[in-house]
Write an enzyme that holds these catalytic residues in place. Sequence first.
Site, short mmCIF file in Angstrom:
data_model
loop_
_atom_site.label_atom_id
_atom_site.label_comp_id
_atom_site.label_asym_id
_atom_site.label_seq_id
_atom_site.Cartn_x
_atom_site.Cartn_y
_atom_site.Cartn_z
N SER A 111 52.11 37.33 33.21
CA SER A 111 53.26 36.19 33.52
C SER A 111 53.17 35.18 32.60
CB SER A 111 53.17 36.11 35.05
OG SER A 111 54.33 35.17 35.22
N GLU A 213 57.84 42.93 30.20
CA GLU A 213 58.19 42.86 31.87
C GLU A 213 58.79 41.58 31.90
OE1 GLU A 213 56.39 41.24 34.44
OE2 GLU A 213 55.44 39.88 33.00
N HIS A 283 54.96 42.54 36.89
CA HIS A 283 55.25 41.80 38.20
C HIS A 283 55.53 43.22 39.41
CE1 HIS A 283 55.39 38.18 36.17
NE2 HIS A 283 55.23 37.62 37.19
#
Length: 313
Positions: A111, A213, A283
Amino acid sequence: MLLRPPRLEPGDTIALVAPAGPVRSRDTIERAIARLEQLHYRVLAAPHLFHNNGYLAGSDRQRLADLHRLFRHPRVKAILCARGGYGSARLIPRLDFDLVRSHPKIFIGYSDLTALHAALHTRTGLVTFHGPMAGPDLGRRDLPAFTLQSLLQVVTQPRAPGSILHPTQRAGIRTVRKGRATGPLLPANLTLLVSTLGTPYQPDFRNRILCLEEVGEPPYRIDRMLTQLLHAGLLQQAAGIAIGRCETSTSGSDAARATLEKVWEERLRPLRKPVIIGLPFGHTRFNATLPWGVRAELDATHGDLRILEPAVR
């Protein structure tokens, strides 16, 4: 040249740090610590792990000091991030890359931590790990064995891990364009990867297996970021592209999910290179660990991603 960190062994120390957003649940972090201790690792908390400065886990000075302290610490073998959120990029201009280069360690997160992965890998050649964090992953009550086993396989074994998939994780993988490609891995959160463009920390896209992602972004924003990468000529440089499951990026509706998949297809299919959607990383509960810079093979024809060389020494 790749700088591989020493492998993690039983009895080694894993340090927890929060370079971005503040810890949301101390109980979750404590569950993660207990889980790591059950695996016979020692756990060390960074001094400012539980600090809170609005949307940041302490001041920039505190968070940077924690990172430098842990890279310098003689007993710490791995640095595990508590969570993402926002704030990693603010630390980069003052990061001591010479310190990192002289004390290579396993660094794990995803992230917002994409910003630190890009900077560390670009400036030092360190193999870092796009993988599960303490808060959202290792501290969950329903942590899948897949997620933990993937992490341990990559950071504890000085040999090629092979396929990132378990037979139970092949459902939902879809081919956009068939083919095979080999190259160094570039695993990243799409938003954070785009934020590196035009900076000294923008990673090299040439002949890479680009693994993207995302979470919580509507399809039009995904489209906008992919379009920016296309306008910059960067997606064209990749050898192949793998997309994660992005399980919560479409608010759960079948229509929205179909729209998002359409965006991936429309933007990526014309590149005429191997592309697959739905690999378990990022995630998602089933979060495979992907090492930056290590050679891998993307087999879009059969829906697989294989790591071809060791990530640790």
